[in-house]
Design a protein around this motif. Structure first.
Motif, short mmCIF file in Angstrom:
data_model
loop_
_atom_site.label_atom_id
_atom_site.label_comp_id
_atom_site.label_asym_id
_atom_site.label_seq_id
_atom_site.Cartn_x
_atom_site.Cartn_y
_atom_site.Cartn_z
N ASP A 100 0.83 -1.21 0.00
CA ASP A 100 0.00 0.00 0.00
C ASP A 100 0.86 1.25 0.00
N ALA A 101 1.97 1.19 0.77
CA ALA A 101 2.84 2.37 0.85
C ALA A 101 3.40 2.71 -0.53
N VAL A 102 3.72 1.70 -1.31
CA VAL A 102 4.24 1.97 -2.65
C VAL A 102 3.13 2.54 -3.53
N THR A 103 1.91 2.02 -3.35
CA THR A 103 0.79 2.55 -4.11
C THR A 103 0.61 4.04 -3.82
N GLU A 104 0.74 4.38 -2.55
CA GLU A 104 0.59 5.80 -2.18
C GLU A 104 1.66 6.67 -2.83
N LEU A 105 2.83 6.08 -2.99
CA LEU A 105 3.90 6.81 -3.67
C LEU A 105 3.44 7.24 -5.06
N LEU A 106 2.78 6.31 -5.76
CA LEU A 106 2.27 6.64 -7.10
C LEU A 106 1.16 7.69 -7.01
N ASP A 107 0.25 7.46 -6.06
CA ASP A 107 -0.90 8.37 -5.95
C ASP A 107 -0.48 9.78 -5.61
N ALA A 108 0.63 9.90 -4.89
CA ALA A 108 1.06 11.23 -4.45
C ALA A 108 1.45 12.12 -5.62
N HIS A 170 2.73 0.55 -13.90
CA HIS A 170 3.14 0.50 -12.50
C HIS A 170 2.00 -0.02 -11.62
N ARG A 171 0.81 0.52 -11.86
CA ARG A 171 -0.33 0.10 -11.04
C ARG A 171 -0.67 -1.36 -11.27
N LEU A 172 -0.62 -1.76 -12.53
CA LEU A 172 -0.87 -3.16 -12.85
C LEU A 172 0.11 -4.06 -12.08
N LEU A 173 1.35 -3.67 -12.09
CA LEU A 173 2.38 -4.47 -11.42
C LEU A 173 2.06 -4.62 -9.93
N LEU A 174 1.71 -3.50 -9.30
CA LEU A 174 1.40 -3.57 -7.87
C LEU A 174 0.21 -4.47 -7.60
N ASP A 175 -0.80 -4.40 -8.48
CA ASP A 175 -1.96 -5.27 -8.31
C ASP A 175 -1.56 -6.73 -8.37
N LEU A 176 -0.71 -7.05 -9.32
CA LEU A 176 -0.28 -8.45 -9.47
C LEU A 176 0.50 -8.91 -8.25
N ILE A 177 1.33 -8.01 -7.71
CA ILE A 177 2.07 -8.37 -6.49
C ILE A 177 1.09 -8.59 -5.34
N ARG A 178 0.11 -7.69 -5.26
CA ARG A 178 -0.86 -7.81 -4.18
C ARG A 178 -1.63 -9.12 -4.28
N ARG A 179 -1.87 -9.56 -5.50
CA ARG A 179 -2.59 -10.83 -5.68
C ARG A 179 -1.63 -12.01 -5.72
N ARG A 180 -0.33 -11.73 -5.48
CA ARG A 180 0.69 -12.78 -5.38
C ARG A 180 0.80 -13.61 -6.65
N GLU A 181 0.57 -12.97 -7.79
CA GLU A 181 0.72 -13.69 -9.06
C GLU A 181 2.13 -13.46 -9.59
N ALA A 182 3.05 -14.26 -9.08
CA ALA A 182 4.47 -14.03 -9.32
C ALA A 182 4.83 -14.06 -10.81
N ASP A 183 4.36 -15.09 -11.52
CA ASP A 183 4.73 -15.20 -12.94
C ASP A 183 4.24 -13.99 -13.72
N ALA A 184 2.98 -13.64 -13.51
CA ALA A 184 2.41 -12.52 -14.25
C ALA A 184 3.13 -11.22 -13.88
#
Lengths: 222, 222
Positions: A100-108, A170-184
């Motif tokens: 979430d902290a990284v997401t906020e970095l983008l949102d800022a 960037h946002r897509l990447l964070l979503d994938l990390i959040r969903r733990r989809e390592a390969d994607a």
DNA sequence: GATACCATCTTGGGATACCAAACTGGTATC
DNA sequence: GATACCAGTTTGGTATCCCAAGATGGTATC
């Protein structure tokens, strides 16, 4: 803070912000006058910057590291290796709050934020994602690579679309990390890195002539 | 060659060969006397070695970088990222003759060669494999990682079997590269790296007490 | 006897002076 | 006119000097 630190940081900033041109010659005595210290701390700072490869020896002289086109492609390859691994580890290890902290970095980053802000966040994002891996060596490698790319990224004339495009990746990447989809996630970051490489190379190649005219050494070929 | 270079190289060698103990304090004045130069080149050499992380600041003082157990695991992770990518690229790009040259490097190590020789070749092998990738950043990353591991590798008491085992893994890896089997080669090197990590950690953990008695700072836990 | 304080010494940080090598510009010679 | 050579200047490399901060050890006081 020691003078050496100050000189190092200031000169580093001058180099990264292109206040001194890539390829420009630096003399210890000029820096001495410029920063108000004596040669001792100036030299120590130069040696440190040499280790960071922002400054280089040209025979007996010092010069600001030129921007090498060939380096950009190699750097992309390196980043794929390091960042895809970091992202995979992040999927295993990152806590929700850290993501979430990284997401906020983008949102800022407001749409009308100054160019410096976008540039900085665009760099920091990758380092912060690497930090999610918890591996110091991966973090440092990413930070080093982003530093090396920094000046080229600054020179790239970025349209609002391409900027939005990168942010979407960037946002897509964070979503994938959040969903733990390592390969994607790993694949996503590799594609993002290749996109960036292509945009950078195209842009620099196009502007090469005018950049040279500004005294910037852009050497080699992609 | 400048004195700074000489002092840097000599001190680097002393550190890597454990002639000065990990964690040992260094004073500029002692180095001055030891190498016969004045403090100016000594300090420049220290700054460079600090950049290579072979030397570190301890407050205002200098010390030889201690060996950190936690670092060894992180380093293995980093090596997997970097070396597996390098090996994949090597499968695409390495010429037969370049691969043969690396094979000869292994062959040049006679069974009764001195320990120094085995140690050096064991390090160089990984760097030379990385070199087959043709990517400067991957090469440097591997070289840096192997340098960081160098002292720990030296301390490891290696049985003849474990040595043969490692060499067999090296040969297997080269064969896979020669046959351009990228996936298998990448997996092979990752396994090799994990094997090495386990052997190192086990060995250091066991000998930690006696190494401490020799004045070697082995800090942290795996 | 323990602790607080002070003189002293050590150490790294910085400044400066000196030197040698490389570069520059000009001149003399062919 | 071109080139080879020489003097002067610039520049980095090194040695050395001074300084302030931190460590050390001894002493005086409680």
């Amino acid at each position: 803070m020691s003078q050496m630190q100050q000189i190092h940081d200031q000169l580093r900033e001058m180099i990264l912000s292109l206040e001194v041109a890539p390829g420009e010659r630096l003399t210890e005595r000029w820096l001495e006058g410029r920063f108000g210290g004596s040669r001792t701390p100036v030299r120590a700072a130069l040696v440190r910057l040499e280790a960071e490869e922002l400054v280089r020896r040209d025979g007996r002289n010092w010069m600001v590291a030129p921007i090498e086109l060939g380096e950009i492609a190699a750097l992309a390859e390196f980043r794929e290796a390091v960042e895809s691994s970091a992202v995979r580890l992040a999927c295993e290890r990152a806590s929700e709050v850290d993501i979430d902290a990284v997401t906020e970095l983008l949102d800022a980053c407001e749409p009308d934020a100054p160019r410096e802000e976008w540039h900085r966040v665009g760099t920091d994002f990758h380092v912060e994602v690497a930090r999610l891996s918890g591996n110091e060596f991966l973090i440092k490698a990413v930070a080093g690579a982003m530093t090396r790319l920094s000046r080229a990224r600054w020179l790239e004339l970025r349209t609002e679309q391409s900027r939005d495009h990168a942010w979407a990746e960037h946002r897509l990447l964070l979503d994938l990390i959040r969903r733990r989809e390592a390969d994607a996630a790993a694949q996503a970051i590799c594609e993002h890195i290749r996109d960036t490489r292509d945009r950078l190379l195209t842009s620099l190649e196009e502007d090469r002539r005018s950049l040279r005219a500004r005294g910037f050494a852009i050497v080699g070929k992609a």
